[in-house]
Design a protein around this motif. Structure first.
Motif, PDB file in Angstrom:
ATOM      1  N   TYR A   1      53.017  91.359 -71.936  1.00 11.66           N
ATOM      2  CA  TYR A   1      51.580  91.568 -72.087  1.00 11.66           C
ATOM      3  C   TYR A   1      51.179  92.745 -71.205  1.00 11.66           C
ATOM      4  CZ  TYR A   1      46.557  90.546 -72.130  1.00 11.66           C
ATOM      5  OH  TYR A   1      45.191  90.622 -72.283  1.00 11.66           O
ATOM      6  N   HIS A   2      50.577  93.761 -71.776  1.00 13.98           N
ATOM      7  CA  HIS A   2      50.103  94.940 -71.056  1.00 13.98           C
ATOM      8  C   HIS A   2      51.151  95.532 -70.105  1.00 13.98           C
ATOM      9  CE1 HIS A   2      46.015  95.157 -72.501  1.00 13.98           C
ATOM     10  NE2 HIS A   2      45.902  93.851 -72.348  1.00 13.98           N
ATOM     11  N   GLY A   3      52.378  95.638 -70.567  1.00  9.53           N
ATOM     12  CA  GLY A   3      53.429  96.258 -69.770  1.00  9.53           C
ATOM     13  C   GLY A   3      54.121  95.341 -68.789  1.00  9.53           C
ATOM     14  N   PHE A   4      53.696  94.090 -68.701  1.00 13.65           N
ATOM     15  CA  PHE A   4      54.365  93.129 -67.820  1.00 13.65           C
ATOM     16  C   PHE A   4      55.291  92.248 -68.639  1.00 13.65           C
ATOM     17  CE2 PHE A   4      50.692  94.332 -65.342  1.00 13.65           C
ATOM     18  CZ  PHE A   4      51.252  94.514 -64.080  1.00 13.65           C
ATOM     19  N   LEU A   5      56.438  91.939 -68.069  1.00 15.80           N
ATOM     20  CA  LEU A   5      57.430  91.094 -68.717  1.00 15.80           C
ATOM     21  C   LEU A   5      57.597  89.829 -67.882  1.00 15.80           C
ATOM     22  CD1 LEU A   5      58.209  94.238 -69.127  1.00 15.80           C
ATOM     23  CD2 LEU A   5      60.324  93.331 -70.015  1.00 15.80           C
ATOM     24  N   TYR A   6      57.380  88.687 -68.497  1.00 19.47           N
ATOM     25  CA  TYR A   6      57.500  87.395 -67.831  1.00 19.47           C
ATOM     26  C   TYR A   6      58.688  86.675 -68.443  1.00 19.47           C
ATOM     27  CZ  TYR A   6      52.707  88.636 -66.650  1.00 19.47           C
ATOM     28  OH  TYR A   6      51.585  89.288 -66.207  1.00 19.47           O
ATOM     29  N   LEU A   7      59.741  86.490 -67.673  1.00 21.43           N
ATOM     30  CA  LEU A   7      60.936  85.841 -68.180  1.00 21.43           C
ATOM     31  C   LEU A   7      60.926  84.365 -67.822  1.00 21.43           C
ATOM     32  CD1 LEU A   7      61.720  88.883 -68.216  1.00 21.43           C
ATOM     33  CD2 LEU A   7      64.064  88.135 -67.780  1.00 21.43           C
ATOM     34  N   ALA A   8      61.356  83.546 -68.769  1.00 22.23           N
ATOM     35  CA  ALA A   8      61.547  82.124 -68.494  1.00 22.23           C
ATOM     36  C   ALA A   8      62.705  81.995 -67.511  1.00 22.23           C
ATOM     37  CB  ALA A   8      61.877  81.390 -69.795  1.00 22.23           C
ATOM     38  N   GLY A   9      62.798  80.865 -66.860  1.00 18.89           N
ATOM     39  CA  GLY A   9      63.941  80.622 -65.979  1.00 18.89           C
ATOM     40  C   GLY A   9      65.227  80.719 -66.782  1.00 18.89           C
TER      41      GLY A   9
ATOM     42  N   GLU B   1      65.905  94.858 -71.123  1.00 17.03           N
ATOM     43  CA  GLU B   1      66.132  95.971 -72.055  1.00 17.03           C
ATOM     44  C   GLU B   1      65.338  95.758 -73.344  1.00 17.03           C
ATOM     45  OE1 GLU B   1      69.758  98.086 -74.536  1.00 17.03           O
ATOM     46  OE2 GLU B   1      70.241  97.024 -72.679  1.00 17.03           O
ATOM     47  N   ASP B   2      65.327  94.523 -73.842  1.00 14.74           N
ATOM     48  CA  ASP B   2      64.546  94.215 -75.054  1.00 14.74           C
ATOM     49  C   ASP B   2      63.062  94.523 -74.849  1.00 14.74           C
ATOM     50  OD1 ASP B   2      66.833  93.348 -76.347  1.00 14.74           O
ATOM     51  OD2 ASP B   2      66.368  91.214 -76.130  1.00 14.74           O
ATOM     52  N   GLY B   3      62.583  94.354 -73.618  1.00 18.49           N
ATOM     53  CA  GLY B   3      61.175  94.592 -73.316  1.00 18.49           C
ATOM     54  C   GLY B   3      60.890  95.998 -72.809  1.00 18.49           C
ATOM     55  N   GLY B   4      61.893  96.881 -72.841  1.00 16.96           N
ATOM     56  CA  GLY B   4      61.690  98.266 -72.423  1.00 16.96           C
ATOM     57  C   GLY B   4      61.706  98.463 -70.916  1.00 16.96           C
ATOM     58  N   ALA B   5      62.390  97.593 -70.192  1.00 13.98           N
ATOM     59  CA  ALA B   5      62.430  97.679 -68.735  1.00 13.98           C
ATOM     60  C   ALA B   5      63.875  97.632 -68.242  1.00 13.98           C
ATOM     61  CB  ALA B   5      61.628  96.540 -68.123  1.00 13.98           C
ATOM     62  N   THR B   6      64.041  97.772 -66.944  1.00  8.43           N
ATOM     63  CA  THR B   6      65.343  97.639 -66.299  1.00  8.43           C
ATOM     64  C   THR B   6      65.170  96.811 -65.031  1.00  8.43           C
ATOM     65  OG1 THR B   6      65.169  99.543 -64.812  1.00  8.43           O
ATOM     66  CG2 THR B   6      65.965  99.985 -67.061  1.00  8.43           C
ATOM     67  N   LYS B   7      66.271  96.487 -64.396  1.00  3.99           N
ATOM     68  CA  LYS B   7      66.188  95.704 -63.159  1.00  3.99           C
ATOM     69  C   LYS B   7      65.461  96.460 -62.056  1.00  3.99           C
ATOM     70  CE  LYS B   7      70.968  96.893 -62.079  1.00  3.99           C
ATOM     71  NZ  LYS B   7      72.314  96.315 -61.993  1.00  3.99           N
ATOM     72  N   LYS B   8      65.339  97.768 -62.177  1.00  2.57           N
ATOM     73  CA  LYS B   8      64.580  98.549 -61.191  1.00  2.57           C
ATOM     74  C   LYS B   8      63.085  98.255 -61.269  1.00  2.57           C
ATOM     75  CE  LYS B   8      67.804 102.379 -60.846  1.00  2.57           C
ATOM     76  NZ  LYS B   8      68.038 103.808 -61.058  1.00  2.57           N
ATOM     77  N   SER B   9      62.642  97.665 -62.364  1.00  2.56           N
ATOM     78  CA  SER B   9      61.215  97.391 -62.517  1.00  2.56           C
ATOM     79  C   SER B   9      60.874  95.914 -62.331  1.00  2.56           C
ATOM     80  CB  SER B   9      60.730  97.889 -63.879  1.00  2.56           C
ATOM     81  OG  SER B   9      61.474  97.321 -64.928  1.00  2.56           O
ATOM     82  N   ILE B  10      61.787  95.153 -61.735  1.00  3.80           N
ATOM     83  CA  ILE B  10      61.495  93.748 -61.438  1.00  3.80           C
ATOM     84  C   ILE B  10      60.553  93.705 -60.243  1.00  3.80           C
ATOM     85  CG2 ILE B  10      62.426  91.526 -60.697  1.00  3.80           C
ATOM     86  CD1 ILE B  10      64.990  92.234 -62.209  1.00  3.80           C
TER      87      ILE B  10
ATOM     88  N   ALA C   1      58.599  91.436 -64.417  1.00  2.00           N
ATOM     89  CA  ALA C   1      58.867  92.873 -64.314  1.00  2.00           C
ATOM     90  C   ALA C   1      57.771  93.641 -65.044  1.00  2.00           C
ATOM     91  CB  ALA C   1      60.239  93.199 -64.918  1.00  2.00           C
ATOM     92  N   CYS C   2      57.845  94.958 -64.953  1.00  2.00           N
ATOM     93  CA  CYS C   2      56.946  95.820 -65.729  1.00  2.00           C
ATOM     94  C   CYS C   2      57.807  96.837 -66.452  1.00  2.00           C
ATOM     95  CB  CYS C   2      55.912  96.493 -64.834  1.00  2.00           C
ATOM     96  SG  CYS C   2      56.607  97.617 -63.621  1.00  2.00           S
ATOM     97  N   ASN C   3      57.295  97.364 -67.549  1.00  2.00           N
ATOM     98  CA  ASN C   3      58.100  98.330 -68.292  1.00  2.00           C
ATOM     99  C   ASN C   3      57.652  99.759 -68.054  1.00  2.00           C
ATOM    100  OD1 ASN C   3      55.814  98.489 -69.859  1.00  2.00           O
ATOM    101  ND2 ASN C   3      56.732  97.590 -71.683  1.00  2.00           N
ATOM    102  N   GLY C   4      57.117 100.017 -66.872  1.00  2.00           N
ATOM    103  CA  GLY C   4      56.749 101.368 -66.472  1.00  2.00           C
ATOM    104  C   GLY C   4      56.659 101.440 -64.967  1.00  2.00           C
ATOM    105  N   MET C   5      57.038 102.547 -64.407  1.00  2.87           N
ATOM    106  CA  MET C   5      56.979 102.729 -62.962  1.00  2.87           C
ATOM    107  C   MET C   5      55.779 103.601 -62.636  1.00  2.87           C
ATOM    108  SD  MET C   5      59.701 101.262 -61.519  1.00  2.87           S
ATOM    109  CE  MET C   5      60.043 102.164 -60.027  1.00  2.87           C
ATOM    110  N   SER C   6      54.894 103.131 -61.771  1.00  6.12           N
ATOM    111  CA  SER C   6      53.754 103.935 -61.345  1.00  6.12           C
ATOM    112  C   SER C   6      54.187 104.870 -60.229  1.00  6.12           C
ATOM    113  CB  SER C   6      52.626 103.038 -60.854  1.00  6.12           C
ATOM    114  OG  SER C   6      52.976 102.446 -59.619  1.00  6.12           O
ATOM    115  N   ALA C   7      53.373 105.859 -59.922  1.00  2.00           N
ATOM    116  CA  ALA C   7      53.680 106.780 -58.826  1.00  2.00           C
ATOM    117  C   ALA C   7      53.736 106.017 -57.510  1.00  2.00           C
ATOM    118  CB  ALA C   7      52.617 107.881 -58.754  1.00  2.00           C
TER     119      ALA C   7
END
Length: 143
Positions: free
Chosen positions: A17-25, A51-60, A112-118
């Motif tokens: 939702y709005h660039g945030f990824l919420y993973l189930a346990g 990856e499916d949500g357009g993110a990586t572990k760097k964006s957790i 996580a989020c699927n974008g890194m802010s400055a």
């Protein structure tokens, strides 16, 4: 827009939702493995979902780790430390909990989020300066 992945009767494996990824346990697909092995399996599953949500572990942003036995903390951390990007660990809590099945030794839930802010890309020293003097009683090594 809310998007759901791996939708089941009780839960979705991930909701975005709005660039945030919420993973189930996440639990190990092969629960016969030891704690380190289960953790490695779970981290691979997390990588795939991100990856499916357009993110990586760097964006957790946050991780909550549930251990069936807190005495296995070091074993779990062997896998975690090898996986987490250097200098980019998320906020994290690790707790002992009774898991859904006795064979499960580890469960991990992340946001996580699927974008890194400055701001997120700021050097660690700069981020430390923005702490505003808060002391939350954590030494950075207990979780």
């Amino acid at each position: 827009m809310i998007r759901r992945y791996g939708v089941g009767k009780r839960l979705s494996e991930m909701v975005t939702y709005h660039g945030f990824l919420y993973l189930a346990g996440q639990v190990a697909s092969d629960p016969t493995a030891d704690v380190k092995g289960q953790t490695e399996q779970i981290l691979k599953q997390i990588d795939e979902l991100l990856e499916d949500g357009g993110a990586t572990k760097k964006s957790i942003l946050t991780a909550t780790i549930y251990l069936a036995d807190i005495a296995t903390f070091a074993q779990m951390n062997e896998a975690w430390d090898a996986w987490v990007p250097e200098g980019m660990p998320p906020a994290r809590a690790t707790v002992e909990a009774r898991l859904a099945k006795p064979e499960y030794k580890v469960e991990i839930m992340v946001t996580a989020c699927n974008g890194m802010s400055a701001h997120a890309a700021a050097p660690a020293a700069k981020a430390a300066e923005s702490d505003h003097g808060h002391d939350h009683g954590h030494d950075g090594h207990n979780h």
